[in-house]
Design a protein around this motif. Sequence first.
Motif, mmCIF file in Angstrom:
data_model
loop_
_atom_site.group_PDB
_atom_site.id
_atom_site.type_symbol
_atom_site.label_atom_id
_atom_site.label_comp_id
_atom_site.label_asym_id
_atom_site.label_seq_id
_atom_site.Cartn_x
_atom_site.Cartn_y
_atom_site.Cartn_z
ATOM 1 N N PHE A 2 0.796 -0.714 0.591
ATOM 2 C CA PHE A 2 0.153 0.054 -0.153
ATOM 3 C C PHE A 2 1.197 1.303 -0.171
ATOM 4 O O PHE A 2 0.251 2.537 1.059
ATOM 5 C CB PHE A 2 -0.929 -0.222 0.918
ATOM 6 N N GLY A 3 1.891 1.493 -0.834
ATOM 7 C CA GLY A 3 2.961 2.519 -0.552
ATOM 8 C C GLY A 3 2.487 2.897 -2.374
ATOM 9 O O GLY A 3 0.868 3.979 -2.758
ATOM 10 N N CYS A 4 3.185 3.815 -2.976
ATOM 11 C CA CYS A 4 2.721 4.699 -3.867
ATOM 12 C C CYS A 4 1.812 4.094 -5.444
ATOM 13 O O CYS A 4 1.220 4.200 -5.372
ATOM 14 C CB CYS A 4 4.244 4.619 -4.889
ATOM 15 N N VAL A 5 2.044 2.946 -6.201
ATOM 16 C CA VAL A 5 1.322 2.378 -6.602
ATOM 17 C C VAL A 5 -0.438 1.558 -6.422
ATOM 18 O O VAL A 5 -1.025 1.895 -6.292
ATOM 19 C CB VAL A 5 2.075 0.844 -7.205
ATOM 20 N N LYS B 204 3.888 -4.207 6.234
ATOM 21 C CA LYS B 204 4.711 -4.606 6.222
ATOM 22 C C LYS B 204 4.776 -3.788 7.930
ATOM 23 O O LYS B 204 4.995 -4.473 8.942
ATOM 24 C CB LYS B 204 5.549 -4.496 5.634
ATOM 25 N N ASP B 205 5.120 -2.853 7.541
ATOM 26 C CA ASP B 205 5.390 -1.722 9.097
ATOM 27 C C ASP B 205 4.346 -1.312 9.874
ATOM 28 O O ASP B 205 3.382 -0.956 9.580
ATOM 29 C CB ASP B 205 6.250 0.290 8.432
ATOM 30 N N LYS C 241 3.898 2.854 10.360
ATOM 31 C CA LYS C 241 3.575 3.984 9.654
ATOM 32 C C LYS C 241 1.789 4.192 9.761
ATOM 33 O O LYS C 241 0.754 3.623 10.150
ATOM 34 C CB LYS C 241 3.046 2.888 8.126
ATOM 35 N N ARG D 189 -1.419 6.095 8.000
ATOM 36 C CA ARG D 189 -2.202 5.635 7.097
ATOM 37 C C ARG D 189 -3.256 6.270 6.907
ATOM 38 O O ARG D 189 -3.409 6.933 7.852
ATOM 39 C CB ARG D 189 -2.517 3.348 7.164
ATOM 40 N N ILE E 217 4.408 -5.041 -3.736
ATOM 41 C CA ILE E 217 5.544 -4.673 -2.921
ATOM 42 C C ILE E 217 7.278 -4.127 -3.463
ATOM 43 O O ILE E 217 6.950 -4.740 -4.150
ATOM 44 C CB ILE E 217 5.572 -5.556 -1.584
ATOM 45 N N GLU F 115 10.442 -5.265 -1.923
ATOM 46 C CA GLU F 115 10.912 -6.401 -2.239
ATOM 47 C C GLU F 115 10.531 -7.307 -2.840
ATOM 48 O O GLU F 115 10.128 -8.175 -2.445
ATOM 49 C CB GLU F 115 10.854 -6.275 -0.531
ATOM 50 N N GLU G 24 10.098 -10.772 -1.575
ATOM 51 C CA GLU G 24 9.345 -11.009 -0.958
ATOM 52 C C GLU G 24 8.317 -11.603 -2.419
ATOM 53 O O GLU G 24 7.278 -12.974 -2.281
ATOM 54 C CB GLU G 24 9.057 -10.299 0.101
ATOM 55 N N ASN H 28 6.364 -5.248 -10.813
ATOM 56 C CA ASN H 28 8.249 -5.899 -10.687
ATOM 57 C C ASN H 28 8.858 -5.920 -10.912
ATOM 58 O O ASN H 28 8.750 -7.615 -11.403
ATOM 59 C CB ASN H 28 7.823 -6.770 -8.827
ATOM 60 N N LYS H 29 9.505 -5.302 -12.704
ATOM 61 C CA LYS H 29 9.774 -5.553 -13.042
ATOM 62 C C LYS H 29 11.164 -6.881 -13.232
ATOM 63 O O LYS H 29 11.445 -7.787 -13.723
ATOM 64 C CB LYS H 29 10.556 -4.527 -13.847
ATOM 65 N N GLU I 39 13.345 4.486 -8.243
ATOM 66 C CA GLU I 39 12.946 2.969 -7.209
ATOM 67 C C GLU I 39 13.328 3.287 -5.766
ATOM 68 O O GLU I 39 14.369 4.206 -6.249
ATOM 69 C CB GLU I 39 13.960 2.244 -7.803
ATOM 70 N N ALA J 218 5.545 6.776 -14.582
ATOM 71 C CA ALA J 218 5.586 6.384 -13.174
ATOM 72 C C ALA J 218 5.171 6.930 -12.688
ATOM 73 O O ALA J 218 3.703 7.489 -13.175
ATOM 74 C CB ALA J 218 7.007 6.169 -12.599
ATOM 75 N N GLY J 219 4.875 6.920 -10.977
ATOM 76 C CA GLY J 219 3.968 7.886 -10.544
ATOM 77 C C GLY J 219 2.634 7.097 -10.002
ATOM 78 O O GLY J 219 2.075 5.809 -10.745
HETATM 79 N N1 NAP Z 1 5.752 3.982 -7.901
HETATM 80 C C1 NAP Z 1 6.792 4.118 -9.113
HETATM 81 O O1 NAP Z 1 5.920 4.496 -9.727
HETATM 82 C C2 NAP Z 1 6.175 2.055 -9.673
HETATM 83 C C3 NAP Z 1 6.267 2.513 -11.133
HETATM 84 C C4 NAP Z 1 6.265 0.877 -11.864
HETATM 85 C C5 NAP Z 1 6.599 -0.047 -10.981
HETATM 86 N N2 NAP Z 1 6.035 0.335 -9.543
HETATM 87 C C6 NAP Z 1 6.518 -0.994 -8.842
HETATM 88 O O2 NAP Z 1 5.221 -1.238 -8.153
HETATM 89 C C7 NAP Z 1 6.160 -1.874 -7.160
HETATM 90 C C8 NAP Z 1 5.843 -1.652 -6.129
HETATM 91 O O3 NAP Z 1 6.900 0.638 -5.598
HETATM 92 P P1 NAP Z 1 6.174 1.321 -5.239
HETATM 93 O O4 NAP Z 1 6.537 2.346 -5.378
HETATM 94 O O5 NAP Z 1 4.641 1.479 -4.490
HETATM 95 O O6 NAP Z 1 6.994 0.629 -3.369
HETATM 96 P P2 NAP Z 1 6.406 1.651 -2.336
HETATM 97 O O7 NAP Z 1 5.821 3.120 -2.401
HETATM 98 O O8 NAP Z 1 7.754 1.652 -1.644
HETATM 99 O O9 NAP Z 1 5.876 0.806 -1.244
HETATM 100 C C9 NAP Z 1 5.877 -0.139 -1.358
HETATM 101 C C10 NAP Z 1 4.740 -1.364 -0.062
HETATM 102 O O10 NAP Z 1 4.932 -2.429 0.379
HETATM 103 C C11 NAP Z 1 4.936 -2.832 1.200
HETATM 104 N N3 NAP Z 1 6.100 -3.812 1.369
HETATM 105 C C12 NAP Z 1 7.105 -4.458 1.252
HETATM 106 N N4 NAP Z 1 7.289 -5.043 1.818
HETATM 107 C C13 NAP Z 1 6.939 -5.951 1.848
HETATM 108 C C14 NAP Z 1 6.009 -7.535 2.587
HETATM 109 N N5 NAP Z 1 6.850 -8.006 2.347
HETATM 110 N N6 NAP Z 1 4.665 -7.944 2.714
HETATM 111 C C15 NAP Z 1 4.312 -6.400 3.011
HETATM 112 N N7 NAP Z 1 4.344 -5.929 2.795
HETATM 113 C C16 NAP Z 1 5.568 -5.055 2.090
HETATM 114 C C17 NAP Z 1 5.554 -1.669 2.059
HETATM 115 O O11 NAP Z 1 4.815 -1.502 3.271
HETATM 116 P P3 NAP Z 1 4.327 -0.860 4.048
HETATM 117 O O12 NAP Z 1 3.986 0.579 3.783
HETATM 118 O O13 NAP Z 1 4.403 -1.588 5.722
HETATM 119 O O14 NAP Z 1 6.443 0.315 4.339
HETATM 120 C C18 NAP Z 1 4.731 -0.680 1.163
HETATM 121 O O15 NAP Z 1 3.563 -0.886 1.146
HETATM 122 C C19 NAP Z 1 7.618 -2.222 -6.882
HETATM 123 O O16 NAP Z 1 7.941 -3.234 -7.597
HETATM 124 C C20 NAP Z 1 7.877 -1.554 -8.663
HETATM 125 O O17 NAP Z 1 9.419 -1.611 -9.053
HETATM 126 C C21 NAP Z 1 6.340 1.690 -8.643
#
Ligand code: NAP
Length: 416
Positions: free
Chosen positions: A15-18, A42-43, A46, A48, A75, A77, A80, A99-100, A185, A297-298
């Motif tokens: 539940f992060g950016c995406v 995970k955290d 944090k 929410r 996620i 990681e 995982e 997750n590329k 990233e 992205a975004g």
């Molecule tokens: N951001 C982009 O624009 C974008 C674009 C294309 C692809 N992606 C891909 O999308 C994926 C997510 O990216 P993001 O930018 O959304 O990442 P992010 O903002 O860092 O959020 C990651 C989320 O994953 C959760 N998480 C991490 N490890 C975990 C675990 N072991 N078990 C359960 N939850 C876990 C985190 O939990 P907490 O909230 O508790 O920390 C957080 O909610 C990645 O693979 C990234 O490469 C991202």
Amino acid sequence: MKIQKFKKRIGLIGFGCVGQGLYDIVAANPHLGLEIGRICVKDKDKPRTLPAAAFTFDVQEVLQDTSLDILAELISEPDEALKIIRAALQQGKTIVSANKKVIAENLPEFISLQQRYGGVLLYEASVCGSIPILRTLEAYYGSEPLLEVRGVLNGSSNYILSKLHQEKVGYAAALEQAQALGFAEADPALDVEGIDALHKLCIVAAHAYGLLVHPSQVLHFGISHITAEAIDLADAVGARIKLVGTIRSDNAGNVSLQVIPTLVVAEDALYDVEAEFNGVEVNAQFAGQQFLKGRGAGSHPTGSAVWADISAAVRGYRYTYPKLCVTNASVVQPEEPITVLLHAPQSLTALLGSLQPIAVHKTEVSNQVIVKVQQEKLLEHQELLKEQGVFVAHLPESMPLAPVLEKFTAVTALLV
Ligand SMILES: NC(=O)c1ccc[n+]([C@@H]2O[C@H](COP(=O)([O-])OP(=O)(O)OC[C@H]3O[C@@H](n4cnc5c(N)ncnc54)[C@H](OP(=O)(O)O)[C@@H]3O)[C@@H](O)[C@H]2O)c1
């Protein structure tokens, strides 16, 4: 016509950016038959945007919940994420991912798990965020031979390069801005070393050419060693440096892949792909050239691609990898040499001895040369070039060398 009475329930992991982007889109469109059933993060500490009761911290609760129709793995990681995708497919579930890295490195296993257990894995969001390139390659170009697929595949590198050209800020400041805006990233090395673009290119290769290429096989350079002088050189010849990923097939049907900073001229569709945008050009044997550009992205753009995958999967869509069964192609390193700009923090003499270039042109900037070199030599020495902090940029064959060199009065051509 069958009318769906109940909402399909999504198990959201991350539940992060995406993840938040997907949540917002699903919540804003309740009439479309989807709802978020469970969210795993995970955290525990944090803050929410939703009540604490909406979350679980145990991924097994989502993986084992039979009331969920579809899983979204979002996620940060990779290790995982691999376990989650593998476990879901081993249960024959439908899962979408962004997750590329995990997809690119494990695609053969994921394809075989889908065949064995009947599950479905979709991952449009993993390549170029909002641009629907994978479904286009699958559904539209599933039969037609492709001559070339090339693109600006990494938004944060592109954002940094745009800043360097337009505002002449330093590399470190531009990277900081990209991170502050959430384009980079969690580990920015994946972006600026060309690895993220490499992962995306390998995924594209599976759908565009039916080739399962492991990232470790592919020539790739990033932008982390870029210099102000290299930007100046590109500006002087009316070009922009872009991090370009290319897959090209030769007359014999063999396919080569590379990710490399490239001097792109104004006539090139990639020239106007700026900041965090991505662009992909497809050159098909009969259809000719087509170009897709969009946000790479975004939160909402990427969430939109995940949403599109979920909606498609609910309607029964799955990738068929149409070219995987019919291809005779293999991955090769092209025989023809390429022209590259090299700019190093120290003398290039020893490196040039290893690269054995066909021609060397010195520029008036110290430790900066333009060389013609066999691509296999670049591949062989790519780690050495990176270790020594050398910036490498491709001067495409479409860009005649003479005008480039004429801009540099002190240029001398040395034949070796
Ligand atoms: N951001 C982009 O624009 C974008 C674009 C294309 C692809 N992606 C891909 O999308 C994926 C997510 O990216 P993001 O930018 O959304 O990442 P992010 O903002 O860092 O959020 C990651 C989320 O994953 C959760 N998480 C991490 N490890 C975990 C675990 N072991 N078990 C359960 N939850 C876990 C985190 O939990 P907490 O909230 O508790 O920390 C957080 O909610 C990645 O693979 C990234 O490469 C991202």
